[in-house]
Design a protein around this motif. Structure first.
Motif, PDB file in Angstrom:
ATOM      1  N   SER A   1      -2.919  -6.356   4.978  1.00  0.00           N
ATOM      2  CA  SER A   1      -3.765  -7.530   4.499  1.00  0.00           C
ATOM      3  C   SER A   1      -5.157  -6.477   3.968  1.00  0.00           C
ATOM      4  O   SER A   1      -5.836  -7.291   3.197  1.00  0.00           O
ATOM      5  CB  SER A   1      -4.286  -8.475   5.331  1.00  0.00           C
ATOM      6  OG  SER A   1      -4.928  -7.814   6.687  1.00  0.00           O
ATOM      7  N   ASP A   2      -5.448  -5.428   4.528  1.00  0.00           N
ATOM      8  CA  ASP A   2      -6.747  -4.781   4.402  1.00  0.00           C
ATOM      9  C   ASP A   2      -6.630  -3.326   4.467  1.00  0.00           C
ATOM     10  O   ASP A   2      -5.355  -2.872   5.184  1.00  0.00           O
ATOM     11  CB  ASP A   2      -7.903  -5.433   5.043  1.00  0.00           C
ATOM     12  CG  ASP A   2      -7.542  -5.225   6.707  1.00  0.00           C
ATOM     13  OD1 ASP A   2      -8.023  -4.414   7.278  1.00  0.00           O
ATOM     14  OD2 ASP A   2      -6.793  -6.138   7.234  1.00  0.00           O
ATOM     15  N   ASN A   3      -7.706  -2.564   4.404  1.00  0.00           N
ATOM     16  CA  ASN A   3      -7.496  -0.893   4.475  1.00  0.00           C
ATOM     17  C   ASN A   3      -7.041  -0.636   6.104  1.00  0.00           C
ATOM     18  O   ASN A   3      -6.594   0.301   6.236  1.00  0.00           O
ATOM     19  CB  ASN A   3      -8.515  -0.246   3.796  1.00  0.00           C
ATOM     20  CG  ASN A   3     -10.008  -0.778   4.199  1.00  0.00           C
ATOM     21  OD1 ASN A   3      -9.820  -1.666   5.179  1.00  0.00           O
ATOM     22  ND2 ASN A   3     -10.996  -0.343   3.489  1.00  0.00           N
TER      23      ASN A   3
ATOM     24  N   TRP B   1       0.665  -1.166   0.033  1.00  0.00           N
ATOM     25  CA  TRP B   1       0.043   0.232  -0.099  1.00  0.00           C
ATOM     26  C   TRP B   1       0.898   1.367  -0.094  1.00  0.00           C
ATOM     27  O   TRP B   1       1.804   1.262   0.695  1.00  0.00           O
ATOM     28  CB  TRP B   1      -0.840  -0.026   1.300  1.00  0.00           C
ATOM     29  CG  TRP B   1      -1.723  -1.060   1.441  1.00  0.00           C
ATOM     30  CD1 TRP B   1      -1.541  -2.166   1.414  1.00  0.00           C
ATOM     31  CD2 TRP B   1      -3.318  -0.993   1.195  1.00  0.00           C
ATOM     32  NE1 TRP B   1      -2.709  -3.189   1.664  1.00  0.00           N
ATOM     33  CE2 TRP B   1      -3.936  -2.228   1.483  1.00  0.00           C
ATOM     34  CE3 TRP B   1      -4.382  -0.055   1.147  1.00  0.00           C
ATOM     35  CZ2 TRP B   1      -5.283  -2.628   1.277  1.00  0.00           C
ATOM     36  CZ3 TRP B   1      -5.535  -0.144   1.235  1.00  0.00           C
ATOM     37  CH2 TRP B   1      -5.947  -1.443   1.262  1.00  0.00           C
TER      38      TRP B   1
END
Ligand SMILES: [Fe+2]
Ligand SMILES: [Fe+2]
Lengths: 312, 97
Positions: free
Chosen positions: B32-34, B11
């Motif tokens: 893994s995610d926001n 990211w």
């Protein structure tokens, strides 16, 4: 529900009072959002409609140099429109809705663009006076409370600096020219001066929308303060190149250290803003015509996007 | 020999240093995610209170131009000095313009 709205509003106002900026993902009162949509979309429309009076002179610019400059300036204005439309979209309104509001008359654009650009001196007067007035307003908006709007203003102000200078250069050159050229420059000055002053909007004493705009820090300085700033810096520039400001009541006020000016004809302002100016119909017809004629471009772009997504 | 990637997605991190200022690129993180991306970005890039706000964007959604092509890519603006205010000759004594 009511309780939530009050909590949101208090937290919001506390942020504003501490001079913090509001960002798209922050919670904000609905009225703040709608106020911004109205103001920012009007600002965006003004940049775009403002290309018309200048575009009128591209093919008749007196030299290759001036043609290139005018093209570059108009291209910038189109860019300003795009920055502002995009910033407005962060508030949850689509480009289509904004264009639709422009065409239906629900959204306005700067009244000054309802006046015609009759000759080359008008291009000078527009750059010098109209962009000059816009700059004063936009410099103040660099500190507006909505982040994306403030940041768009910073960028726009940087780009505007050549716009005013190219206009003033045209006026200065014409004032060094033949008698006819001087008369043209003065005539353009006479026609654009008052509409430029009106760009700042009604006097503070009768400006109905500004209460919340100040509390929310969308607006940082009042219409009259900004108008005064514009007058005070422009009079010297006019006098230096031999132009007369078309206001017999204009005089330096030693005590206040600023210029006093004559009465603004608000009847004319209201007449023009309500659709009866010299070019209102022409400006809107033009925008609608080219928007409709460009429909196939938008359709082709959407079809292309669909195809790309299918194969990837 | 192939290794399985255990490092999660990349990211890109953008930080706003002062209220209202532009978000500028600070670096990147794995997540893994926001939510994880935001927290990792906070822990890695703002340990000294460097920001008022962070944006994280999956690196795969960033499209970049190639600096080696900069000459050709930015060529259209090279010969347009008239886009700069210094190009214009102001009459001597003109103020605040
Ligand atoms: Fe502009
Ligand atoms: Fe401009």
């Amino acid at each position: 529900m009511m309780m939530d709205a009050i909590i949101i509003e208090n937290a919001f106002q506390e942020k504003i009072d501490r001079d913090l900026c509001i960002e798209p993902k922050d919670q904000m009162p609905e009225k703040y959002r709608l106020h911004l949509i109205r103001q920012m979309s009007q600002h965006a429309h003004s940049e775009v409609i403002g290309m018309q009076p200048e575009g009128n002179w591209i093919t008749r610019a007196p030299s290759l140099r001036s043609k290139q400059i005018l093209l570059a300036k108009i291209q910038d204005e189109g860019g300003h429109g795009l920055y502002l439309y995009s910033a407005t979209e962060t508030l949850g309104i689509s480009r289509e809705e904004m264009i639709e509001q422009l065409h239906s008359g629900k959204a306005k654009y700067a009244n000054i663009f309802n006046y015609p650009s009759l000759n080359w001196a008008d291009i000078g007067a527009i750059g010098w006076l109209v962009d000059g007035a816009a700059i004063v307003n936009q410099v103040s908006l660099q500190r507006t409370s909505y982040g994306p709007y403030a940041r768009a203003m910073v960028r726009i102000c940087k780009e505007e600096s050549f716009h005013q200078r190219q206009g003033y250069e045209i006026m200065a050159n014409m004032m060094k020219g033949s008698t006819e050229q001087k008369e043209m420059a003065q005539d353009a000055m006479n026609r654009w001066w008052w509409p430029a002053l009106m760009m700042f909007g009604p006097h503070d004493s009768d400006s109905p929308n500004s209460g919340n705009a100040f509390i929310w820090k969308i607006k940082r300085q009042s219409n009259d303060v900004l108008r005064q700033r514009f007058i005070d810096k422009t009079v010297q520039q006019a006098e230096l190149i031999g132009l007369t400001v078309p206001d017999k009541d204009l005089k330096w006020n030693e005590e206040k250290q600023c210029y006093d000016h004559g009465a603004i004809d608000w009847e004319e302002f209201n007449r023009v803003i309500n659709g009866n100016g010299p070019c209102n119909k022409q400006r809107m017809d033009h925008h609608i015509k080219y928007h409709n004629e460009g429909a196939w471009v938008r359709e082709a772009a959407a079809a292309y996007q669909k195809q790309i997504n299918e194969f990837n | 020999m192939s290794t399985t990637d255990t490092q999660l997605d990349l990211w890109e991190v953008f930080i706003q240093s002062r209220p209202g200022s532009h978000y500028t690129h600070a670096g990147s993180v794995h997540a893994s995610d926001n939510q994880m991306a935001l927290q990792n970005a906070r822990d890695i890039y703002t340990r000294r209170n460097e920001g008022t706000s962070i944006w994280v964007v999956p690196a795969k959604y960033v499209t970049a131009s190639n600096p080696e092509d900069a000459g050709m890519f930015f060529d259209p603006s090279n010969d347009k000095m008239y886009r700069h205010p210094t190009f214009y000759k102001m009459p001597e004594g003109a103020k605040q313009i």
